[in-house]
Scaffold this active site. Structure first.
Site: not given
Length: 338
Positions: A129, A154
């Protein structure tokens, strides 16, 4: 090729499966998904139902935490390619539910790596990501930049995935490619994403929350560009490079068969301009409520995709107006909105 796609009922997994159906060298796609309720499960079920219409696709409801179930699939199908898109997504949700991210993104990914070790494959492609760039201020973000300052759990789990993949590439010669996705959007998208809720609220005449005065910028990347890039990477597995060294060689590569790539639009858009594109496509004005920056958020994302360009001549083709128009059209049809 026999291909395993994890998170197949998810947004990117759905579109990638459809893309691969048309490739002659794709014999079979086995899709797995745990169909969790992080967002509307009916959307996941509808994606799955669309995919199951194709004879090349087989679906299993399976969680990556199920070691025995996962090993059984690898043993049964002898996969050539594994594409891991299964993860607990969401930056803000990771602050509220940290354990879910450790379970899915760390422990689940470990189980997958173990299977790739025990049942050798030709290439593992997995979702990282853009969030790994954390508080970095230098733009555009390069795969050779430091990613040592994450601002959400995350992001930390995604960096951990890259480190875990390198370990297994080094120890067991598993070719791995990590893709740092930059704000993917489009039809059949995720309801937890801002563009989804913006469109819903604008169509219904409800207000939308605008953080940081709409000054934040995102490298919004249309789903068709994303899956085109992934599909062309399948046969581009990284190889060992004994001449690699930490001083002169790219830090996104290694002596092991390992690689990290950005996959984005290389064209950041201000949030207020993105909202304007939704207004144009819906024909309605947004009612905006100003809110401060939220924990875990970053002000700007911007992908340097030069490494991907060199490897597969990757050039995103979809501008924001066209992409949003396609999404809004799908949204109206799927939800019966006007």
């Amino acid at each position: 090729m026999k291909i395993l796609i994890t998170g197949a009922a998810g947004f990117i997994g759905y579109h990638l499966s459809k893309k691969l159906f048309s490739q002659d060298d794709c014999e079979l796609i086995v899709g797995i998904d745990n169909l969790n309720d992080y967002y509307d499960i009916n959307l996941k079920i509808d994606r799955k139902s669309q995919l199951e219409k194709n004879a090349k696709f087989i679906f299993y409801k399976l969680d990556l935490l199920d070691k025995d179930g996962l090993k059984g699939l690898f043993d049964q199908y002898n996969f050539d390619i594994v594409i891991n898109l299964a993860a607990q997504a969401g930056v803000r949700y990771s602050i509220m539910q940290p354990q879910k991210y450790i379970d899915s993104n760390i422990n689940g990914f470990l189980n997958l790596l173990e299977c790739c070790k025990d049942f050798p494959i030709k290439h593992l492609i997995y979702a990282s990501s853009s969030s790994v760039y954390g508080g970095n201020k230098k733009v555009p973000f390069s795969v050779n930049d430091s990613v040592d300052h994450p601002v959400s759990l995350y992001a930390s789990t995604k960096k951990a995935n890259e480190l875990m993949a390198h370990t297994y590439s080094n120890l067991y010669s598993i070719p791995t490619t990590g893709l740092r996705f930059f704000t993917v959007y489009g039809p059949w998208g995720r309801p937890d994403m801002a563009y989804f809720s913006f469109t819903k609220n604008i169509l219904e005449g409800l207000p939308i929350d605008i953080f940081n005065g709409g000054k934040m910028e995102r490298d919004f990347t249309y789903i068709d560009d994303i899956v085109s890039g992934i599909s062309r990477l399948i046969d581009k597995a990284p190889e060992k490079n004994e001449n690699w060294d930490e001083v002169t060689s790219p830090r996104s590569e290694s002596w092991a068969p390992y690689r990290i790539l950005n996959i984005g639009n290389n064209n950041p858009v201000k949030l207020k301009d993105f909202i304007h594109a939704i207004e144009k496509s819906t024909g309605k004005r947004a009612k905006c409520i100003d809110k401060p920056m939220q924990m875990g958020d970053v002000k700007k994302t911007y992908a340097d995709i030069s490494e991907l360009e060199k490897l597969i001549d990757f050039k995103p083709k979809t501008n924001i107006d066209y992409g949003i128009e396609k999404f809004v059209s799908w949204f109206k049809e799927y939800y019966g909105k006007e």
